[in-house]
Design an enzyme around this catalytic site. Structure first.
Site, PDB file in Angstrom:
ATOM      1  N   GLU A 169     -21.904  -1.818  11.504  1.00  0.00           N
ATOM      2  CA  GLU A 169     -22.996  -2.409  12.264  1.00  0.00           C
ATOM      3  C   GLU A 169     -24.141  -2.665  11.292  1.00  0.00           C
ATOM      4  O   GLU A 169     -24.760  -1.725  10.797  1.00  0.00           O
ATOM      5  CB  GLU A 169     -23.468  -1.479  13.381  1.00  0.00           C
ATOM      6  CG  GLU A 169     -24.601  -2.109  14.196  1.00  0.00           C
ATOM      7  CD  GLU A 169     -25.540  -1.102  14.842  1.00  0.00           C
ATOM      8  OE1 GLU A 169     -26.073  -1.421  15.915  1.00  0.00           O
ATOM      9  OE2 GLU A 169     -25.749  -0.015  14.260  1.00  0.00           O
ATOM     10  N   ASP A 182     -22.507   3.225  12.570  1.00  0.00           N
ATOM     11  CA  ASP A 182     -23.807   2.917  13.143  1.00  0.00           C
ATOM     12  C   ASP A 182     -24.818   2.638  12.029  1.00  0.00           C
ATOM     13  O   ASP A 182     -24.843   3.354  11.014  1.00  0.00           O
ATOM     14  CB  ASP A 182     -24.265   4.112  13.984  1.00  0.00           C
ATOM     15  CG  ASP A 182     -25.551   3.870  14.721  1.00  0.00           C
ATOM     16  OD1 ASP A 182     -25.605   2.919  15.527  1.00  0.00           O
ATOM     17  OD2 ASP A 182     -26.508   4.638  14.504  1.00  0.00           O
TER      18      ASP A 182
END
Length: 570
Positions: free
Chosen positions: A279, A213
């Site tokens: 990401e 993330d």
């Protein structure tokens, strides 16, 4: 095991990965919230679909103030979702079916319920406990002003002031996201060591990889300087172009190399091939591919493909810049059309504006972040019939390109964004922090419809789901689409079966075809599979050969507008 590539050490270079958002996938205990046993029960659906791996969004203990991306414990399962034993069963069952398992790593921040943050709040400034996070004294005569002007992604300032044990105002802590998500201090060796242990904890349980993330956010400028002000918010800009003090800042590379070394410790184990996917919304692409050099992460999401407008120029521009850039560092491209943070593709492609135009010099300058882009799209009308037609064509384009591909749950059903969730039920933190200006991402997170004619459509038995499902989703259940040869579900099944069977799609070879140009994108994969995408109103004559698959029926033998065909010519 139906997947012949399961034990390939480089499985990830051509994998099709299915994203599961746990709260919204399947509810085994009928409490309205999806859970781990629900995921396990639906693994046969994923095997039938033909995916190589499943990526599970955060399943950790969490107050769920940001959908699970506020982690209170990195080594356990949220009790609302199940237990570690349930997770072990899921991993074992997935592997039996030839499906790898990827989970989320959330390294920029924790929940404010994490034990280390609670310890930090209970101690005094300068304590070892506070050094695990980013605490600073405020500015102004009495420290009443934030340490700098940085803004939160979800709106408002990126700093919140604490209260001392005696009730007096205390220091401020940094949270680039929600107030409930304090940022870790990656300059602290304790933090780095803790995450090493987290990686090994899950690798030892059989996890095959991590989706990282906000992989570009852990390192911050040590002086925490003010940033250029965003005129719309009055706070520091969250623009990710070079020069940001907290996006893609030097030091991220060292963190990623450290993680790669941990993953490489498992290269010779039975499963091998433990991987990371990043990401990171970065532009230009030369910055992004630095993340997938051989000593860093394995893959990174190609968000240009996700954000790109459905136009021949923009789609061609993304393909032509993305593939060579990844080839230059020896990494595969990772194609993606949607995820839990973005407007569902069937809705976006039915809007008057379908995304970012990558033919312009600075495409992301006016695009903003996904939440802002979603807000602008929400105000536009939607032609869902057109959107689904384009989504079918886009899926066949995505699956035909070299590299790996990701599917967000429900894309295989053609689900649309739910844009009329009552305001009282909205849960995305952006809704409150924006002063009810930004509805956020709940519309793409509505629980899936599996069967039956009324809600909850087999998501659970009869409990109301945590977000309401549209009544017309009885037409889009897995059960309904399974028996419809022309359904989106059966298009996906056919495409993924061909992708797995045909050696051309596991090759990295790709060459322009003679039809390429004008309103048509056309290329040859491997030694003889031609892919044709028609964006124009004029139907296109396909090359001679066996038509393997089309996104819609041909018209008089020709490919109509907003359609894709695969043709075997060799």
């Amino acid at each position: 095991m139906s997947n012949p590539h399961f034990l390939d050490s480089d499985w990830w270079r051509h994998a099709v990965v299915y994203q599961v958002y746990p709260r919204s996938f399947a509810d085994a205990d009928n409490d309205g919230t999806g859970d781990v046993r629900g995921i396990t029960s639906k693994l046969p659906h994923l095997a039938d679909l033909g995916v190589d791996a499943v990526w599970i969004s955060p399943w950790y203990p969490s107050p769920l103030l940001d959908g699970g991306y506020d982690v209170a414990d990195y080594r356990d399962i949220n009790p609302d979702f199940g237990t570690l034993a349930d997770a072990d069963e899921l991993i074992a069952k997935a592997h039996e079916l030839g499906i790898r398992v990827i989970i989320d790593l959330v390294p920029n921040h924790s929940s404010w319920e994490h034990p280390w943050f609670r310890e930090a709040l209970a101690t005094t400034p300068g304590s070892p406990e506070r050094e695990r996070y980013i605490f600073r004294d405020g500015r102004g005569a009495d420290g009443e002003l934030p340490p700098n002007n940085w803004g939160s992604i979800f709106g408002g300032p990126a700093w919140t002031r604490t209260t001392n044990p005696d009730g007096t105002p205390g220091q401020w802590y940094l949270h680039l996201f929600d107030v409930s998500q304090p940022d870790w201090n990656w300059e602290n060796p304790e933090v780095a060591a803790m995450f090493d242990d987290v990686l090994r904890f899950w690798f030892d349980r059989g996890i095959d990889g991590f989706r990282v993330d906000v992989a570009d956010s852990m390192a911050k400028h040590p002086e925490l300087p003010d940033h250029e002000v965003n005129p719309h918010t009055g706070f520091g800009s969250n623009d990710k172009r070079p020069g940001s003090p907290h996006w893609d800042f030097p030091g991220v590379d060292a963190i990623q190399r450290r993680w790669r070394a941990v993953a490489d410790e498992y290269a010779d184990t039975e499963l091998g091939g433990r991987i990371f996917v990043a990401e990171a919304y970065l532009d230009p692409i030369s910055r992004l591919v630095e993340y997938v050099r051989p000593d860093r992460l394995h893959t990174t999401f190609n968000f240009d493909a996700l954000l790109s407008a459905w136009t021949v120029g923009s789609q061609r521009a993304v393909i032509e810049k993305t593939i060579p850039a990844h080839e230059s560092v020896g990494a595969p491209t990772t194609w993606v059309l949607g995820n839990h943070d973005n407007v569902r593709v069937a809705t976006r492609y039915g809007k008057p504006i379908t995304g970012v135009d990558y033919t312009v010099t600075d495409p992301l300058e006016s695009a903003g972040d996904p939440i802002e882009l979603g807000t602008r799209l929400h105000a536009m009308p939607t032609d869902l019939e057109l959107g689904r037609r384009r989504a079918r064509a886009a899926a066949l384009l995505e699956f035909s390109l070299p590299g790996s591909a990701y599917i967000y749950q429900g894309e295989e059903l053609g689900l649309e964004e739910v844009e009329d969730i009552p305001e009282a039920l909205l849960q995305d933190p952006a809704w409150e922090r924006s002063g009810h200006r930004v509805r956020g991402r709940d519309g793409c997170r509505v629980p899936l419809p599996w069967s039956g004619g009324v809600a909850p459509f087999g998501f659970g038995v009869d409990a109301a789901p945590w977000l309401p499902q549209p009544a017309h989703w009885d037409e889009f259940t897995v059960e309904a689409q399974d028996v419809d040869p022309g359904s989106m579900l059966n298009l996906y099944r056919a495409a993924l079966a061909l992708r797995r069977e045909r050696a051309d799609f596991r090759s990295d070879d790709m060459a322009p075809h003679g039809l390429d140009g004008g309103d048509v994108i056309a290329f040859t994969r491997g030694s003889g599979t031609v892919v044709v995408v028609n964006f124009g109103a004029q139907p296109v004559e396909l090359p001679a050969g066996e038509v393997l698959l089309t996104s819609v029926d041909l018209v008089d033998g020709k490919l109509p507008q907003d359609a894709t065909a695969w043709v075997a010519t060799g």
